[in-house]
Design an enzyme around this catalytic site. Sequence first.
Site, PDB file in Angstrom:
ATOM      1  N   SER A 140       0.856  -1.192   0.000  1.00 16.13           N
ATOM      2  CA  SER A 140       0.000   0.000   0.000  1.00 16.13           C
ATOM      3  C   SER A 140       0.889   1.239   0.000  1.00 16.13           C
ATOM      4  O   SER A 140       2.037   1.185   0.470  1.00 16.13           O
ATOM      5  CB  SER A 140      -0.877  -0.009   1.262  1.00 16.13           C
ATOM      6  OG  SER A 140      -1.532   1.227   1.407  1.00 16.13           O
ATOM      7  N   TYR A 154      -2.319  -1.587  10.147  1.00 17.06           N
ATOM      8  CA  TYR A 154      -2.390  -1.696   8.681  1.00 17.06           C
ATOM      9  C   TYR A 154      -1.037  -1.399   8.050  1.00 17.06           C
ATOM     10  O   TYR A 154      -0.542  -2.174   7.229  1.00 17.06           O
ATOM     11  CB  TYR A 154      -3.463  -0.735   8.143  1.00 17.06           C
ATOM     12  CG  TYR A 154      -3.677  -0.833   6.644  1.00 17.06           C
ATOM     13  CD1 TYR A 154      -4.407  -1.875   6.092  1.00 17.06           C
ATOM     14  CD2 TYR A 154      -3.135   0.105   5.777  1.00 17.06           C
ATOM     15  CE1 TYR A 154      -4.602  -1.979   4.715  1.00 17.06           C
ATOM     16  CE2 TYR A 154      -3.321   0.018   4.408  1.00 17.06           C
ATOM     17  CZ  TYR A 154      -4.058  -1.026   3.881  1.00 17.06           C
ATOM     18  OH  TYR A 154      -4.244  -1.130   2.518  1.00 17.06           O
TER      19      TYR A 154
END
Length: 250
Positions: A140, A154
Amino acid sequence: MKPTYSGKTIVIIGGASGIGRECALLFAQHGGNVFIADWNIVEAEKTVEAIQKDGFKAKAEKLDITDSKNVERYFNSFITIDILVNAASVLVLKDAIETTIEEWLRLISINLTGTFIACKYAITAMKKANKGGSIINFSSSTGNYDAAPNSVAYVSSKGGVTLLTKALASDYAKYGIRINAVAPGPTDTAMIRECMSDSELERLQSTLPTRKFGHPRDVANVVLFLASEEASFINGAIIAVDGGQTAKIS
Ligand SMILES: NC(=O)c1ccc[n+]([C@@H]2O[C@H](COP(=O)([O-])OP(=O)(O)OC[C@H]3O[C@@H](n4cnc5c(N)ncnc54)[C@H](O)[C@@H]3O)[C@@H](O)[C@H]2O)c1
């Protein structure tokens, strides 16, 4: 020249929704035999219906990526796997104090351990079939090099996926297995829409160089390229697909 995936077996973990779904549609439209594995079987079946309606090939299976025994059984059920796309993840937007140990463990087990489990058994099957293969993982824009506020679990999981991808890429290139990752920026899917309010989404959008979120197709296009013969010398790369989000300082 458009890549063709005719005769190729493509497994897409997390293909029921968002970017994984778009990868499933695109691979199928390019002739691939698509297998969607997702714990949301209802949405996975809907994706399969959409693919089959247009005359292309797809099948869905209910699979929790953290369930290593079932994942092993699933990959063992294929004679050959040519391409694996690891798109399944969850997002928790909390800082370290707010994040419970249970939330941390659950997120890491899905995003990082789940990616490891799928890679482990896909690589085992690819090595056995001795025909090489291509794996595309999902890092990401937040977590590839830099962190973002309020997303400690995350970004930690995605930093792990980045280095997992590089570690696997150097170990298995000798078998003709290439392992790369994409690092998407904010992309218009359920993941961000379910975790952020409208005003948070608007604020985030205004910070992007493009002033708009990516479309799932923007990322799927790159996944298809990475899986293709045209990308045969790309291995261990983490490709940013973020409209320049990580290219700017503030
Ligand atoms: N959307 C974004 O802005 C964005 C940004 C950067 C990275 N990413 C990454 O892209 C990938 C795809 O995200 P998306 O935005 O399409 O999300 P999404 O929520 O639309 O899709 C995720 C899919 O994963 C499945 N899934 C989740 N946990 C699972 C499990 N344990 N077992 C099996 N399936 C499971 C869900 O059912 C869903 O179908 C993710 O890895 C995400 O981290 C997304």
